[in-house]
Design a protein around this motif. Structure first.
Motif, PDB file in Angstrom:
ATOM      1  N   LYS A   6      52.807  26.374 -10.965  1.00 49.07           N
ATOM      2  CA  LYS A   6      52.759  27.689 -10.330  1.00 49.07           C
ATOM      3  C   LYS A   6      53.947  28.554 -10.733  1.00 49.07           C
ATOM      4  O   LYS A   6      53.807  29.755 -10.951  1.00 49.07           O
ATOM      5  N   ALA A   7      55.112  27.946 -10.854  1.00 43.21           N
ATOM      6  CA  ALA A   7      56.295  28.706 -11.272  1.00 43.21           C
ATOM      7  C   ALA A   7      56.148  29.188 -12.710  1.00 43.21           C
ATOM      8  O   ALA A   7      56.502  30.325 -13.037  1.00 43.21           O
ATOM      9  N   ARG A   9      53.314  29.840 -14.209  1.00 42.44           N
ATOM     10  CA  ARG A   9      52.327  30.930 -14.196  1.00 42.44           C
ATOM     11  C   ARG A   9      52.967  32.228 -13.737  1.00 42.44           C
ATOM     12  O   ARG A   9      52.702  33.288 -14.294  1.00 42.44           O
ATOM     13  N   ARG A  10      53.807  32.148 -12.714  1.00 42.81           N
ATOM     14  CA  ARG A  10      54.470  33.372 -12.229  1.00 42.81           C
ATOM     15  C   ARG A  10      55.425  33.935 -13.274  1.00 42.81           C
ATOM     16  O   ARG A  10      55.465  35.142 -13.504  1.00 42.81           O
ATOM     17  N   TRP A  11      56.214  33.069 -13.907  1.00 46.53           N
ATOM     18  CA  TRP A  11      57.140  33.537 -14.939  1.00 46.53           C
ATOM     19  C   TRP A  11      56.390  34.104 -16.132  1.00 46.53           C
ATOM     20  O   TRP A  11      56.815  35.091 -16.737  1.00 46.53           O
TER      21      TRP A  11
END
Length: 78
Positions: A6-7, A9-11
């Motif tokens: 998830k991190a 994907r956000r970055w």
């Protein structure tokens, strides 16, 4: 420390929405400042700059388009 799915994907989203337009502006200014003389040199410059931006972020973009490997498996009920 490795980033979670998830991190990453956000970055990746932040890099594409904020970082890439900024990089395009910097690359355009750099290409204008260098003022290449021929079309092939200009094309090579833009192709090179288009490839170079992703190299530092390769680990962030790896596997983003696939399913979350940390998610629990879904039961396929028909």
């Amino acid at each position: 420390m490795a980033l979670s799915y998830k991190a990453r994907r956000r970055w990746a989203l932040v890099i594409l929405v904020v970082g890439l337009p900024v990089y395009i502006l910097v690359a355009s200014v750099l290409a204008t400042w260098l003022n290449p003389s021929s079309f092939l040199v200009t094309l090579g410059l833009y192709v090179g700059l288009g490839i170079v931006w992703v190299l530092p972020f390769k680990s962030i973009f790896m596997g983003i388009g696939q399913a979350d490997p940390d998610a629990p498996p879904e039961d396929d009920v028909y």
